[in-house]
Design an enzyme around this catalytic site. Structure first.
Site, PDB file in Angstrom:
ATOM      1  N   HIS A  23       0.849  -1.206   0.000  1.00 27.13           N
ATOM      2  CA  HIS A  23       0.000   0.000   0.000  1.00 27.13           C
ATOM      3  C   HIS A  23       0.884   1.257   0.000  1.00 27.13           C
ATOM      4  CE1 HIS A  23      -2.990  -2.732   2.309  1.00 27.13           C
ATOM      5  NE2 HIS A  23      -3.484  -2.572   1.098  1.00 27.13           N
ATOM      6  N   LYS A  47     -16.582  -7.443   8.292  1.00 24.11           N
ATOM      7  CA  LYS A  47     -15.344  -8.108   7.864  1.00 24.11           C
ATOM      8  C   LYS A  47     -14.531  -8.605   9.055  1.00 24.11           C
ATOM      9  CE  LYS A  47     -14.176  -6.624   3.177  1.00 24.11           C
ATOM     10  NZ  LYS A  47     -13.106  -6.063   2.341  1.00 24.11           N
ATOM     11  N   ARG A  96      -2.103  -6.332  -8.224  1.00 22.94           N
ATOM     12  CA  ARG A  96      -0.880  -7.122  -8.046  1.00 22.94           C
ATOM     13  C   ARG A  96      -0.751  -8.159  -9.158  1.00 22.94           C
ATOM     14  NH1 ARG A  96      -2.706  -8.443  -2.085  1.00 22.94           N
ATOM     15  NH2 ARG A  96      -4.541  -8.615  -3.408  1.00 22.94           N
ATOM     16  N   SER A 134      -2.693  -8.164   2.881  1.00 23.20           N
ATOM     17  CA  SER A 134      -2.996  -7.977   4.305  1.00 23.20           C
ATOM     18  C   SER A 134      -3.373  -9.314   4.933  1.00 23.20           C
ATOM     19  CB  SER A 134      -4.148  -6.984   4.470  1.00 23.20           C
ATOM     20  OG  SER A 134      -3.783  -5.730   3.973  1.00 23.20           O
TER      21      SER A 134
HETATM   22  O1  PNS Z   1      -8.963  -3.339   0.606  1.00 22.29           O
HETATM   23  P1  PNS Z   1     -10.232  -3.907   0.026  1.00 22.29           P
HETATM   24  O2  PNS Z   1     -10.972  -4.688   1.085  1.00 22.29           O
HETATM   25  O3  PNS Z   1      -9.992  -4.688  -1.235  1.00 22.29           O
HETATM   26  O4  PNS Z   1     -11.159  -2.632  -0.365  1.00 22.29           O
HETATM   27  C1  PNS Z   1     -12.463  -2.828  -0.839  1.00 22.29           C
HETATM   28  C2  PNS Z   1     -13.227  -1.491  -0.941  1.00 22.29           C
HETATM   29  C3  PNS Z   1     -13.188  -0.730   0.365  1.00 22.29           C
HETATM   30  C4  PNS Z   1     -12.616  -0.641  -2.029  1.00 22.29           C
HETATM   31  C5  PNS Z   1     -14.702  -1.833  -1.343  1.00 22.29           C
HETATM   32  O5  PNS Z   1     -15.189  -2.843  -0.493  1.00 22.29           O
HETATM   33  C6  PNS Z   1     -15.651  -0.644  -1.262  1.00 22.29           C
HETATM   34  O6  PNS Z   1     -15.527   0.293  -2.018  1.00 22.29           O
HETATM   35  N1  PNS Z   1     -16.614  -0.694  -0.327  1.00 22.29           N
HETATM   36  C7  PNS Z   1     -17.555   0.379  -0.079  1.00 22.29           C
HETATM   37  C8  PNS Z   1     -18.984  -0.006  -0.453  1.00 22.29           C
HETATM   38  C9  PNS Z   1     -19.229   0.218  -1.924  1.00 22.29           C
HETATM   39  O7  PNS Z   1     -19.087   1.293  -2.457  1.00 22.29           O
HETATM   40  N2  PNS Z   1     -19.615  -0.868  -2.613  1.00 22.29           N
HETATM   41  C10 PNS Z   1     -19.820  -0.912  -4.029  1.00 22.29           C
HETATM   42  C11 PNS Z   1     -18.479  -1.051  -4.732  1.00 22.29           C
HETATM   43  S1  PNS Z   1     -18.706  -1.617  -6.332  1.00 22.29           S
END
Ligand code: PNS
Length: 166
Positions: A23, A47, A96, A134
């Site tokens: 990150h 989560k 990645r 992570s």
């Molecule tokens: O680090 P991660 O867990 O891969 O991040 C995922 C994240 C936070 C980018 C995604 O879960 C997110 O944007 N969640 C917020 C809810 C939302 O907007 N959902 C629709 C996305 S298509």
């Protein structure tokens, strides 16, 4: 909070549970691409995170203190709504390996459908960090393995405290 004319604000969203050197590498490489970068921690207790949102924000703030155009925040609800509230026109995500692509493609297309003016920009992870996740960092740390070099020192210390009470 809006943006000044011509200013490009990007949101770098994620769980950051915990924040890794992968990150950090992405953030370092993108600081000169945008006027402002908001690193945004998702508030999602479903989560079952290892670190609370407050702990994750504190670690991010410590590590990112030296970057004047990087801000740390947290959000819940839709990412695009948060981005719009912040005046951001870009969502930044890292890729990645090809295995990341499908999930990222779905999210980017859904986000575009929800909010066509916000573009998702992808940066490829540096080779040196492309194997770090992570999830694996947590697993290795929980089993007593060495995660130095994979996460910033402050994260390494907090992981030790969590798992070894050190
Ligand atoms: O680090 P991660 O867990 O891969 O991040 C995922 C994240 C936070 C980018 C995604 O879960 C997110 O944007 N969640 C917020 C809810 C939302 O907007 N959902 C629709 C996305 S298509």
């Amino acid at each position: 909070m809006g943006r000044a004319a011509g200013e490009v604000i990007a949101i770098y969203p994620g769980s950051f549970d915990p924040f890794t050197n992968g990150h950090l590498d992405l953030i370092e490489r993108s600081t000169h691409l945008f006027d402002k970068l908001i690193v945004a921690v998702l508030r999602n207790e479903e989560k079952r995170p290892l670190f609370s949102v407050e702990e994750r924000q504190a670690m991010l703030r410590e590590v990112l203190a030296g970057y004047p155009n990087v801000e740390v925040d947290a959000f819940d609800g839709l990412l695009v709504d948060f981005a719009a509230r912040k005046g951001a026109s870009v969502i930044l995500r890292g890729i990645r390996a090809i295995s990341d692509y499908e999930y990222e493609l779905q999210m980017a297309l859904m986000n575009r459908r929800l909010h066509p003016e916000i573009e998702t920009v992808f940066l490829l992870a540096s080779e040196a960090y492309s194997f770090i996740s992570s999830r694996l960092v947590k697993e290795v740390a929980a089993l007593g393995g060495n995660v130095s070099g994979l996460v910033p020192a402050v994260v390494e210390q907090r992981l030790k405290r969590k798992f070894q009470g050190a």
